[in-house]
Design a protein around this motif. Sequence first.
Motif, PDB file in Angstrom:
ATOM      1  N   GLN A 221       0.837  -1.216   0.000  1.00 46.13           N
ATOM      2  CA  GLN A 221       0.000   0.000   0.000  1.00 46.13           C
ATOM      3  C   GLN A 221       0.866   1.258   0.000  1.00 46.13           C
ATOM      4  O   GLN A 221       0.557   2.242  -0.668  1.00 46.13           O
ATOM      5  CB  GLN A 221      -0.933   0.001   1.215  1.00 46.13           C
ATOM      6  N   TYR A 224       2.233   2.069  -3.374  1.00 44.83           N
ATOM      7  CA  TYR A 224       1.214   2.648  -4.259  1.00 44.83           C
ATOM      8  C   TYR A 224       0.867   4.099  -3.877  1.00 44.83           C
ATOM      9  O   TYR A 224       0.922   5.003  -4.702  1.00 44.83           O
ATOM     10  CB  TYR A 224      -0.050   1.779  -4.220  1.00 44.83           C
ATOM     11  N   HIS A 225       0.551   4.303  -2.615  1.00 46.47           N
ATOM     12  CA  HIS A 225      -0.002   5.603  -2.203  1.00 46.47           C
ATOM     13  C   HIS A 225       1.039   6.716  -2.104  1.00 46.47           C
ATOM     14  O   HIS A 225       0.688   7.884  -2.207  1.00 46.47           O
ATOM     15  CB  HIS A 225      -0.708   5.483  -0.850  1.00 46.47           C
ATOM     16  N   ASP A 228       3.904   9.061  -6.524  1.00 46.47           N
ATOM     17  CA  ASP A 228       2.944   9.600  -7.500  1.00 46.47           C
ATOM     18  C   ASP A 228       2.985   8.864  -8.833  1.00 46.47           C
ATOM     19  O   ASP A 228       2.001   8.828  -9.564  1.00 46.47           O
ATOM     20  CB  ASP A 228       3.237  11.086  -7.752  1.00 46.47           C
ATOM     21  N   THR A 230       3.145   5.714  -9.477  1.00 48.99           N
ATOM     22  CA  THR A 230       2.568   4.359  -9.570  1.00 48.99           C
ATOM     23  C   THR A 230       1.155   4.358 -10.163  1.00 48.99           C
ATOM     24  O   THR A 230       0.758   3.373 -10.784  1.00 48.99           O
ATOM     25  CB  THR A 230       2.516   3.676  -8.184  1.00 48.99           C
ATOM     26  N   LYS A 231       0.398   5.456  -9.964  1.00 51.05           N
ATOM     27  CA  LYS A 231      -1.008   5.483 -10.459  1.00 51.05           C
ATOM     28  C   LYS A 231      -1.017   5.266 -11.974  1.00 51.05           C
ATOM     29  O   LYS A 231      -1.838   4.530 -12.505  1.00 51.05           O
ATOM     30  CB  LYS A 231      -1.705   6.818 -10.139  1.00 51.05           C
ATOM     31  N   LEU A 234      -0.485   1.618 -12.836  1.00 48.85           N
ATOM     32  CA  LEU A 234      -1.667   0.768 -12.591  1.00 48.85           C
ATOM     33  C   LEU A 234      -2.640   0.916 -13.771  1.00 48.85           C
ATOM     34  O   LEU A 234      -3.197  -0.070 -14.265  1.00 48.85           O
ATOM     35  CB  LEU A 234      -2.339   1.155 -11.267  1.00 48.85           C
ATOM     36  N   THR A 235      -2.831   2.157 -14.237  1.00 48.15           N
ATOM     37  CA  THR A 235      -3.712   2.406 -15.383  1.00 48.15           C
ATOM     38  C   THR A 235      -3.166   1.704 -16.631  1.00 48.15           C
ATOM     39  O   THR A 235      -3.904   1.038 -17.363  1.00 48.15           O
ATOM     40  CB  THR A 235      -3.809   3.931 -15.645  1.00 48.15           C
TER      41      THR A 235
END
Length: 249
Positions: A221, A224-225, A228, A230-231, A234-235
């Motif tokens: 987690q 990921y969080h 910046d 990593t978003k 994931l997309t």
Amino acid sequence: MKIGILGFGRFGQFLGETISISKKHTVIAYSRSDYSDIAKTMKIDFYQSLPDFLNQGLDVIIISVSIISFEAVICSLKPYLELLQDKLLVDVLSVKNYPKKIILNQFDLDKYNIDYLATHPMFGPDSGWIQRPMVYNSVRITNSNRAVNFLDIFKEQQCIMTPLMCDEHDKYSAKSQFITHLTGRILGNLDLEDTPINTNGYNSLLSLVDNTCNDSLDLFQGLYHYNDETKLWLTKFRKSLDLIEKQLN
Ligand code: NAP
């Protein structure tokens, strides 16, 4: 040197045990949970009181807490800033811009003459140290002998010493470490099993599931969080799965 490890979970123990075995440095540890039995087997003195731990004449304090608890832990150190005076602070978080920002926001490093090394040892209990990158960024170093002495621990364990700016680290790790953990966690949800006809590729996937799912969910987690970059990945991952499904149909 006297080295204190703050956060004696999976990674803190892994670091502490190897440094203690080398006998070149004295290691002590502090954690919110009681790890005194484990610490005893590693010949490491364990403290459950933060001021007692900070009062032990430390040269270096390694912060090895989860990414998601980092800010709270740093804030809990603020009443004891005088005990951090003239010390070398090292963070080992698997993201790098975030802890640097928190430390620079929360601590007046110049006023207390606190040196700060942002690091990411790119290895852990499942991989061992040898030939693994040790990423570091000397954010504020005034006592270079002490910093070199600390980094020598990793050199002597045959790590590949890798100076890297924090934002570069986060760019690289989003498309390498995060994708690795994401893939491992996705496959982990599939309950894959050993079969009598495993291919080498399948064996690699089973080890990937083991390696990534052995690490805590807090770590995943945090990756990921608090990065910046990593978003975006994931997309991209999701889009790639859609594309592959279309190709199959
Ligand atoms: P983790 O789940 O990321 O962190 C566990 C540690 O965080 C424990 O020491 C735990 O203390 C502490 N912690 C969690 N919540 C806390 C809170 N609210 N207040 C105070 N302490 C808290 O697992 P880890 O593998 O040990 O990783 C530690 C750090 O090393 C992370 O920042 C990670 O990114 C970094 N790292 C890990 C690896 C690896 O291979 N695992 C490799 C390189 C770097 P208690 O156990 O006392 O509760």
